[in-house]
Motif scaffolding. Structure first.
Motif, PDB file in Angstrom:
ATOM      1  N   PRO A  69       0.805  -1.226   0.000  1.00  0.00           N
ATOM      2  CA  PRO A  69       0.000   0.000   0.000  1.00  0.00           C
ATOM      3  C   PRO A  69       0.836   1.274   0.000  1.00  0.00           C
ATOM      4  CG  PRO A  69      -0.866  -1.590   1.574  1.00  0.00           C
ATOM      5  CD  PRO A  69       0.442  -2.141   1.084  1.00  0.00           C
ATOM      6  N   GLU A  70       2.026   1.215   0.611  1.00  0.00           N
ATOM      7  CA  GLU A  70       2.857   2.425   0.684  1.00  0.00           C
ATOM      8  C   GLU A  70       3.621   2.707  -0.607  1.00  0.00           C
ATOM      9  OE1 GLU A  70       5.164  -0.905   2.871  1.00  0.00           O
ATOM     10  OE2 GLU A  70       3.087  -0.239   2.571  1.00  0.00           O
ATOM     11  N   TRP A  71       3.578   1.791  -1.570  1.00  0.00           N
ATOM     12  CA  TRP A  71       4.217   2.051  -2.860  1.00  0.00           C
ATOM     13  C   TRP A  71       3.220   2.793  -3.744  1.00  0.00           C
ATOM     14  CZ3 TRP A  71       6.199  -3.658  -3.575  1.00  0.00           C
ATOM     15  CH2 TRP A  71       7.248  -3.878  -2.677  1.00  0.00           C
ATOM     16  N   ASN A  72       3.428   4.054  -3.889  1.00  0.00           N
ATOM     17  CA  ASN A  72       2.465   4.922  -4.567  1.00  0.00           C
ATOM     18  C   ASN A  72       2.631   4.853  -6.086  1.00  0.00           C
ATOM     19  OD1 ASN A  72       0.484   6.996  -4.767  1.00  0.00           O
ATOM     20  ND2 ASN A  72       2.118   8.480  -5.126  1.00  0.00           N
ATOM     21  N   ILE A  73       1.511   4.694  -6.803  1.00  0.00           N
ATOM     22  CA  ILE A  73       1.547   4.715  -8.267  1.00  0.00           C
ATOM     23  C   ILE A  73       1.540   6.165  -8.729  1.00  0.00           C
ATOM     24  CG2 ILE A  73       0.278   4.163 -10.377  1.00  0.00           C
ATOM     25  CD1 ILE A  73      -0.578   1.598  -9.115  1.00  0.00           C
ATOM     26  N   THR A  74       2.544   6.535  -9.511  1.00  0.00           N
ATOM     27  CA  THR A  74       2.719   7.923  -9.931  1.00  0.00           C
ATOM     28  C   THR A  74       2.459   8.129 -11.421  1.00  0.00           C
ATOM     29  OG1 THR A  74       5.078   7.445 -10.237  1.00  0.00           O
ATOM     30  CG2 THR A  74       4.410   8.411  -8.124  1.00  0.00           C
ATOM     31  N   LEU A  75       2.397   7.054 -12.172  1.00  0.00           N
ATOM     32  CA  LEU A  75       2.211   7.167 -13.625  1.00  0.00           C
ATOM     33  C   LEU A  75       1.591   5.867 -14.110  1.00  0.00           C
ATOM     34  CD1 LEU A  75       4.937   8.291 -16.180  1.00  0.00           C
ATOM     35  CD2 LEU A  75       3.857   6.064 -16.424  1.00  0.00           C
ATOM     36  N   PHE A  76       0.669   5.956 -15.059  1.00  0.00           N
ATOM     37  CA  PHE A  76       0.059   4.751 -15.621  1.00  0.00           C
ATOM     38  C   PHE A  76      -0.439   5.065 -17.023  1.00  0.00           C
ATOM     39  CE2 PHE A  76      -2.767   1.187 -16.217  1.00  0.00           C
ATOM     40  CZ  PHE A  76      -2.159   0.163 -15.499  1.00  0.00           C
ATOM     41  N   HIS A  77       0.041   4.286 -17.997  1.00  0.00           N
ATOM     42  CA  HIS A  77      -0.418   4.452 -19.378  1.00  0.00           C
ATOM     43  C   HIS A  77      -0.643   3.075 -19.982  1.00  0.00           C
ATOM     44  CE1 HIS A  77       0.185   5.106 -23.828  1.00  0.00           C
ATOM     45  NE2 HIS A  77      -0.750   5.977 -23.544  1.00  0.00           N
ATOM     46  N   TYR A  78      -1.816   2.889 -20.576  1.00  0.00           N
ATOM     47  CA  TYR A  78      -2.201   1.604 -21.164  1.00  0.00           C
ATOM     48  C   TYR A  78      -2.688   1.831 -22.586  1.00  0.00           C
ATOM     49  CZ  TYR A  78      -5.651  -1.945 -22.471  1.00  0.00           C
ATOM     50  OH  TYR A  78      -6.387  -2.869 -23.163  1.00  0.00           O
ATOM     51  N   ARG A  79      -2.295   0.912 -23.478  1.00  0.00           N
ATOM     52  CA  ARG A  79      -2.825   0.933 -24.840  1.00  0.00           C
ATOM     53  C   ARG A  79      -3.268  -0.473 -25.218  1.00  0.00           C
ATOM     54  NH1 ARG A  79      -0.562   2.930 -29.713  1.00  0.00           N
ATOM     55  NH2 ARG A  79      -2.617   3.795 -30.097  1.00  0.00           N
ATOM     56  N   ASN A  80      -4.454  -0.568 -25.828  1.00  0.00           N
ATOM     57  CA  ASN A  80      -4.944  -1.835 -26.338  1.00  0.00           C
ATOM     58  C   ASN A  80      -4.516  -1.975 -27.793  1.00  0.00           C
ATOM     59  OD1 ASN A  80      -6.887  -3.583 -27.871  1.00  0.00           O
ATOM     60  ND2 ASN A  80      -7.627  -3.979 -25.803  1.00  0.00           N
ATOM     61  N   HIS A  81      -3.870  -3.100 -28.128  1.00  0.00           N
ATOM     62  CA  HIS A  81      -3.410  -3.319 -29.488  1.00  0.00           C
ATOM     63  C   HIS A  81      -4.130  -4.491 -30.150  1.00  0.00           C
ATOM     64  CE1 HIS A  81       0.057  -1.206 -27.559  1.00  0.00           C
ATOM     65  NE2 HIS A  81      -0.021  -0.530 -28.667  1.00  0.00           N
ATOM     66  N   GLY A  82      -5.272  -4.871 -29.617  1.00  0.00           N
ATOM     67  CA  GLY A  82      -6.019  -5.960 -30.214  1.00  0.00           C
ATOM     68  C   GLY A  82      -5.372  -7.311 -30.023  1.00  0.00           C
ATOM     69  N   ALA A  83      -4.472  -7.428 -29.044  1.00  0.00           N
ATOM     70  CA  ALA A  83      -3.775  -8.681 -28.801  1.00  0.00           C
ATOM     71  C   ALA A  83      -4.308  -9.328 -27.529  1.00  0.00           C
ATOM     72  CB  ALA A  83      -2.269  -8.431 -28.687  1.00  0.00           C
ATOM     73  N   ASP A  84      -3.685 -10.456 -27.131  1.00  0.00           N
ATOM     74  CA  ASP A  84      -4.089 -11.155 -25.917  1.00  0.00           C
ATOM     75  C   ASP A  84      -3.470 -10.532 -24.678  1.00  0.00           C
ATOM     76  OD1 ASP A  84      -5.196 -12.757 -27.795  1.00  0.00           O
ATOM     77  OD2 ASP A  84      -3.919 -14.488 -27.434  1.00  0.00           O
ATOM     78  N   TYR A  85      -2.741  -9.459 -24.835  1.00  0.00           N
ATOM     79  CA  TYR A  85      -2.063  -8.805 -23.728  1.00  0.00           C
ATOM     80  C   TYR A  85      -2.108  -7.296 -23.955  1.00  0.00           C
ATOM     81  CZ  TYR A  85       1.566  -8.385 -27.239  1.00  0.00           C
ATOM     82  OH  TYR A  85       2.231  -8.078 -28.401  1.00  0.00           O
ATOM     83  N   GLY A  86      -1.950  -6.528 -22.892  1.00  0.00           N
ATOM     84  CA  GLY A  86      -1.939  -5.079 -22.988  1.00  0.00           C
ATOM     85  C   GLY A  86      -0.568  -4.521 -22.662  1.00  0.00           C
ATOM     86  N   ARG A  87      -0.228  -3.415 -23.304  1.00  0.00           N
ATOM     87  CA  ARG A  87       1.044  -2.735 -23.054  1.00  0.00           C
ATOM     88  C   ARG A  87       0.809  -1.659 -22.001  1.00  0.00           C
ATOM     89  NH1 ARG A  87       5.422  -4.871 -26.324  1.00  0.00           N
ATOM     90  NH2 ARG A  87       4.605  -5.411 -28.367  1.00  0.00           N
ATOM     91  N   VAL A  88       1.561  -1.725 -20.910  1.00  0.00           N
ATOM     92  CA  VAL A  88       1.353  -0.811 -19.792  1.00  0.00           C
ATOM     93  C   VAL A  88       2.685  -0.194 -19.385  1.00  0.00           C
ATOM     94  CG1 VAL A  88       0.721  -0.653 -17.343  1.00  0.00           C
ATOM     95  CG2 VAL A  88      -0.686  -2.011 -18.914  1.00  0.00           C
ATOM     96  N   LEU A  89       2.663   1.107 -19.145  1.00  0.00           N
ATOM     97  CA  LEU A  89       3.805   1.799 -18.547  1.00  0.00           C
ATOM     98  C   LEU A  89       3.343   2.322 -17.191  1.00  0.00           C
ATOM     99  CD1 LEU A  89       6.762   2.739 -19.244  1.00  0.00           C
ATOM    100  CD2 LEU A  89       5.754   4.986 -19.684  1.00  0.00           C
TER     101      LEU A  89
END
Length: 512
Positions: A451-471
């Protein structure tokens, strides 16, 4: 090899498969200075060569085995091949697929008569369940590649090529996943035309055959990239490796994602057909080989192995094709924030077409420090040397420039995020992930973090595949970095640490 050749010559595939055409690629031929031919396995009834091996295996089963049915584990082309082959023989087919399999693939198998069992989040779990059901029911397991009858069925592709093109063939380029297609083609070509090379082509991020040949034994890759999912195999088969070790040309070619995307475009430009990424791998390898070997001794043949492509993936492929073909450069340029800077920058580019322009103002790094702007720019290229000329011109004008054309994080994420920085963030780690495209994937990721590890950035793109690309950016104090890495290992999502990536430092890092 003799036994494999005999099996290929007597293989039963044409009850369901077609003799696919060997089409010329005039535009690519003119560019490469070679006669390029494309074997159109994308035109098979299941849009893939997999129907050949599946049908040959099932057609050779004795009546008592047919009565018990067949079973396989697959989320791709093999599943459709087994379903259709079994339906043609009047045999019950059970197809075990991961629960994460896109609905379009599940429905395609059902439409071809297969009984679908959804089990597990990944292929390994589905495969284990298929093996359990095999023991329980007595059904025959149809392996996607590591079976002599399957290899023989796939080998008929090579037999057709030799029959269709009687003139000299310098090399045949074959996409390699588990190695069934490569083993079959290599066996028949080495027997009938030993002067012709048979060259395997793999994605650089899933090069299991190259690794096995280098080691002299089968190896298991820690992980594989999933862009060309039809050939994303962590370990080649035992029988396929035995044959490929002896018969496949040792020069296995590896290609990156951009080269594969460019090859999809080449196939479309010459045939108006849309290949799946795995289907275009061989064309990408052919192009790389042609650049390295300019002297021709015959035609160059590539196998278009399949066309099972989700339409949504075309967006990503189109974005990457120009870079892969060397027709676009992606650059990060720093220019001073003063009147006339933009004009001077554009003047340096001359009359070249700008394909993309993203700007982010950068705060001064200290009192009295110069005010700079960071620009992410795409520039269309007309010839191979043009990028070097642009880089030289910008550097000569004292504009710091970083070539981002081969930077995966920049192409997947940073280019869409320019313009957003937070305040000064300490202890930020930035990682690039492959998330499975299934409900709960994000929640599982979040629950794996303290819980103390704070998320500071999140970017997701769907490429029509079985997996998603996330930063994702996460604040993790230095003493807790080891625990953070252990948490990611336990999570099991493939990832890469991008904290030192120049795309992050220039456009997203608030402390830069």
């Amino acid at each position: 090899m003799q036994e494999t050749v005999r099996k290929i010559l007597t293989a039963r595939v044409y009850d369901v498969a077609i003799e696919s055409p060997l089409d010329p690629m005039p535009r690519l031929s003119a560019r490469l200075g070679a006669s390029v031919l494309l074997k159109r396995e994308d035109l098979q009834p299941v849009f893939s060569f997999k129907i050949r091996g599946a049908y040959n295996k099932i057609a050779g089963l004795p009546p008592e085995a047919l009565a018990r049915g067949v079973i396989c584990a697959s989320a791709g082309n093999h599943a459709q091949g087994v379903a259709l082959a079994a339906a043609r023989r009047g045999v019950k087919a059970t197809i075990v697929m991961p629960t994460t399999t896109p609905a379009i693939k599940v429905e395609a198998v059902r439409a071809r008569g297969g009984h679908v069992v959804l089990h597990g989040d990944a292929f390994d779990e589905a495969n284990a369940e298929a093996r359990r059901l095999e023991r329980e029911s007595g059904a025959t397991f149809i392996h996607p590649f590591d079976d002599p009858e399957v290899i023989a069925g796939q080998g008929t592709v090579g037999l057709e090529i030799l029959r269709q093109h009687s003139e000299p063939i310098e090399a045949i380029f074959v996409p390699v996943g588990g190695g069934g297609l490569a083993a079959g083609i290599a066996a028949i070509v080495r027997f009938l035309r030993p002067e012709t090379k048979v060259i395997g082509v793999e994605p650089a991020e899933a090069a299991s055959m190259q690794a096995a040949l280098a080691a002299g034994e089968r190896v298991v890759l820690n992980q594989v990239g999933l862009f060309a999912d039809g050939v994303a195999v962590r370990q080649v088969g035992a029988e396929t490796f035995r044959l490929c070790r002896d018969l496949l040309d040792p020069e296995v070619v590896t290609v990156d994602t951009d080269a594969i995307c460019a090859a999809v475009k080449d196939v479309f430009d010459d045939t108006r057909a849309i290949s799946e990424p795995a289907g275009a791998v061989a064309v990408a390898g052919l192009k790389l080989y042609a650049a390295r070997h300019p002297v021709r001794t015959g035609a160059l043949v590539a196998i278009n192995s399949g066309a099972n492509l989700n339409f949504d993936r075309l967006r990503h492929i189109a974005e990457r094709a120009e870079v892969g073909e060397g027709r676009e450069a992606l650059l990060a340029v720093t220019i001073p924030e003063r009147p006339g800077s933009y004009r001077r920058f554009i003047q340096l580019l001359g009359n070249r077409s700008v394909t993309e322009f993203n700007y982010r103002y950068a705060e001064p790094r200290g009192e009295g420090a110069p005010r700079d702007a960071h620009i992410f720019v795409g520039v269309a290229l007309k010839h191979p040397d043009e990028k070097a000329q642009i880089l030289q011109a910008l550097a000569g004008a004292d504009y710091p420039v970083v070539d981002m054309s081969d930077n995966e994080m920049a192409k997947l994420h940073a280019r869409y995020m320019v313009g957003g920085r937070a305040g000064d963030l300490r202890d930020e780690i930035v990682c690039r992930f492959q998330f499975p495209e299934r409900p709960g994937a994000l929640l599982r990721f979040l629950e794996s973090l303290r819980p103390e590890w704070n998320i500071t950035l999140f970017h997701y793109r769907n490429h029509g595949a079985d997996y998603g690309r996330v930063l994702a950016g996460i604040q993790v104090p230095e003493p807790e970095r080891a625990a953070f890495r252990e948490a990611l290992q336990a999570l099991g999502y493939p990832y890469a640490d991008e904290t030192e990536n120049p795309a992050y430092r220039l456009f997203l890092d608030a402390s830069a």
